[in-house]
Design a protein around this motif. Structure first.
Motif, PDB file in Angstrom:
ATOM      1  N   PHE A 315      43.189  33.390 -15.682  1.00  0.00           N
ATOM      2  CA  PHE A 315      41.989  32.690 -15.677  1.00  0.00           C
ATOM      3  C   PHE A 315      41.214  32.397 -17.109  1.00  0.00           C
ATOM      4  O   PHE A 315      40.991  31.216 -17.228  1.00  0.00           O
ATOM      5  CB  PHE A 315      41.088  33.374 -14.581  1.00  0.00           C
ATOM      6  CG  PHE A 315      39.659  32.440 -14.409  1.00  0.00           C
ATOM      7  CD1 PHE A 315      39.816  31.183 -13.424  1.00  0.00           C
ATOM      8  CD2 PHE A 315      38.474  32.470 -15.011  1.00  0.00           C
ATOM      9  CE1 PHE A 315      38.814  30.418 -13.429  1.00  0.00           C
ATOM     10  CE2 PHE A 315      37.304  31.776 -14.807  1.00  0.00           C
ATOM     11  CZ  PHE A 315      37.443  30.762 -13.987  1.00  0.00           C
ATOM     12  N   LEU A 316      41.090  33.432 -17.724  1.00  0.00           N
ATOM     13  CA  LEU A 316      40.367  33.455 -19.045  1.00  0.00           C
ATOM     14  C   LEU A 316      41.165  32.383 -19.982  1.00  0.00           C
ATOM     15  O   LEU A 316      40.791  31.941 -20.751  1.00  0.00           O
ATOM     16  CB  LEU A 316      40.104  34.788 -19.873  1.00  0.00           C
ATOM     17  CG  LEU A 316      39.247  35.812 -18.766  1.00  0.00           C
ATOM     18  CD1 LEU A 316      39.024  37.057 -19.713  1.00  0.00           C
ATOM     19  CD2 LEU A 316      37.787  34.905 -18.665  1.00  0.00           C
ATOM     20  N   ALA A 317      42.519  32.351 -19.846  1.00  0.00           N
ATOM     21  CA  ALA A 317      43.424  31.615 -20.665  1.00  0.00           C
ATOM     22  C   ALA A 317      43.595  30.146 -20.128  1.00  0.00           C
ATOM     23  O   ALA A 317      44.088  29.343 -20.686  1.00  0.00           O
ATOM     24  CB  ALA A 317      44.866  32.111 -20.630  1.00  0.00           C
ATOM     25  N   GLY A 318      42.755  29.902 -19.038  1.00  0.00           N
ATOM     26  CA  GLY A 318      42.577  28.600 -18.448  1.00  0.00           C
ATOM     27  C   GLY A 318      44.055  28.255 -17.524  1.00  0.00           C
ATOM     28  O   GLY A 318      44.435  26.900 -17.343  1.00  0.00           O
ATOM     29  N   HIS A 319      44.549  29.202 -17.049  1.00  0.00           N
ATOM     30  CA  HIS A 319      45.828  29.034 -16.099  1.00  0.00           C
ATOM     31  C   HIS A 319      45.605  28.797 -14.806  1.00  0.00           C
ATOM     32  O   HIS A 319      45.647  29.929 -14.126  1.00  0.00           O
ATOM     33  CB  HIS A 319      46.929  30.117 -16.607  1.00  0.00           C
ATOM     34  CG  HIS A 319      47.292  30.285 -18.080  1.00  0.00           C
ATOM     35  ND1 HIS A 319      47.951  31.527 -18.439  1.00  0.00           N
ATOM     36  CD2 HIS A 319      47.420  29.478 -18.942  1.00  0.00           C
ATOM     37  CE1 HIS A 319      48.261  31.065 -19.757  1.00  0.00           C
ATOM     38  NE2 HIS A 319      47.722  29.914 -20.089  1.00  0.00           N
TER      39      HIS A 319
END
Length: 335
Positions: A315-319
């Protein structure tokens, strides 16, 4: 950040609530092992139907155990690959429905990435980069974990996974399914050195492995003893088999560690619970003066909390994904 996580890639239905990728608030698991033991292995259709039966109640249990309602959940994470396709689809479909109904982000998580992330739950100090030896019933990989979501395969089995071989060898030796724990217990009753078993070498790929020949050798030894009336030393064969598997895994992992220049390694997956392999890894890492992280046994097998842990970093990586997210029976960890 609280993530509701689902795992259903094989024969465990698991739902967990994980906070900030590091703290387990709840982890509810419904195992089907006793049911599949009747058949000597997982029956995919039965596994899928059982997931359907229990996943709703298990979700309620996980939320209650965590003291959470839908307003407390910030995102939904789910295993989308790899695994038994019908089983994966059950968890994925349910997770998508929850994310849609509650208006929460949906986070797709690779199953093996989840196994590696189980170490984040057990060891708060662990951070990439490090080397991971991921060994389970369906996957055997040596992985360069360059960052939480940047992983590269350095070596892999060319055929059977290590865990699959344990189950097949256990069946031949008359042990129950799943075979990992019974094989470990039987192997502890002997020092081995009785049976000569093959060790594979893949030309041009020194970090790759092959276990099919080892599995076949055990089957042939058992069948030969049965046909000729010879006494099969089951404990010695279990020990020699385990030593052979460890002999495939540990030296290659140490070679990969040296190539990366890292001084940190972790193990992951169901086979990481094997006491002999754990001891061999500990001895090798001590000799190489590197730090080894071995997850507690409860986090070696499939569980929902590992999906929640990796889901946080995805989530933090935008996935994130939309409702078109599909399931995959096979998928590279670095895809």
């Amino acid at each position: 950040m609280k993530i509701l996580a689902f795992e259903s890639s094989c024969d465990e239905t698991a739902v967990a609530v994980v906070e900030d990728g590091r703290q387990i608030l709840s982890d509810a698991i419904a195992s089907q092992a006793d049911m599949h033991a009747l058949y000597g292995g997982v029956v995919p259709e039965i596994a899928s139907r059982k997931h359907v039966e229990v996943i709703a109640a298990l979700t309620e249990q996980a939320l209650n155990d965590a003291g959470c309602g839908k307003d407390d959940i910030d995102a939904v994470a789910v295993t989308y690959a790899p695994g038994l396709i019908g089983a994966v689809l059950v968890g994925l479909s349910f997770a998508k429905s929850v994310a849609y109904a509650w208006g929460k982000p949906l986070i797709p998580v690779h199953h093996v990435r989840g196994h590696i992330a189980a170490n984040y739950l057990a060891f708060p100090e662990l951070e990439p980069p490090f080397l991971a030896l991921a060994i389970s019933g369906g996957n055997t990989l040596i992985v360069d974990v360059r960052d939480y979501t940047d992983l590269k395969i350095l070596g892999a089995t060319r055929d059977d996974a290590a865990g699959e071989c344990f189950d097949k060898a256990a069946r031949v030796l008359g042990l129950p399914y799943p075979g990992g724990k019974p094989m470990d217990e039987l192997a502890q009753q002997s020092q081995g050195g009785v049976y000569t078993l093959p060790r594979a070498h893949v030309d041009g790929a020194e970090l790759d492995m092959s276990f099919s020949g080892l599995k076949t050798a055990v089957v042939n030894l058992a069948h030969h003893a049965e046909q000729t009336g010879e006494v099969l030393d089951r404990a010695a064969l279990a020990r020699d088999f385990t030593n052979a598997v460890s002999g495939e895994l540990v030296p290659r992992a140490m070679k990969a560690l040296a190539q990366t220049g890292y001084k940190t390694m972790c193990a992951a997956g169901g086979v990481a619970a094997n006491s002999i392999i754990r001891a061999d890894l500990e001895a090798a890492c001590k000799k190489a003066d590197c730090q080894l992280y071995l997850p507690p046994l409860r986090l070696c097998g499939d569980n929902g909390s590992m999906i929640g842990a990796q889901g946080y970093y995805e989530f933090l990586a935008g996935h994130t994904a939309d409702m078109a997210l599909n399931a995959f029976a096979t998928r590279d960890i670095d895809a």
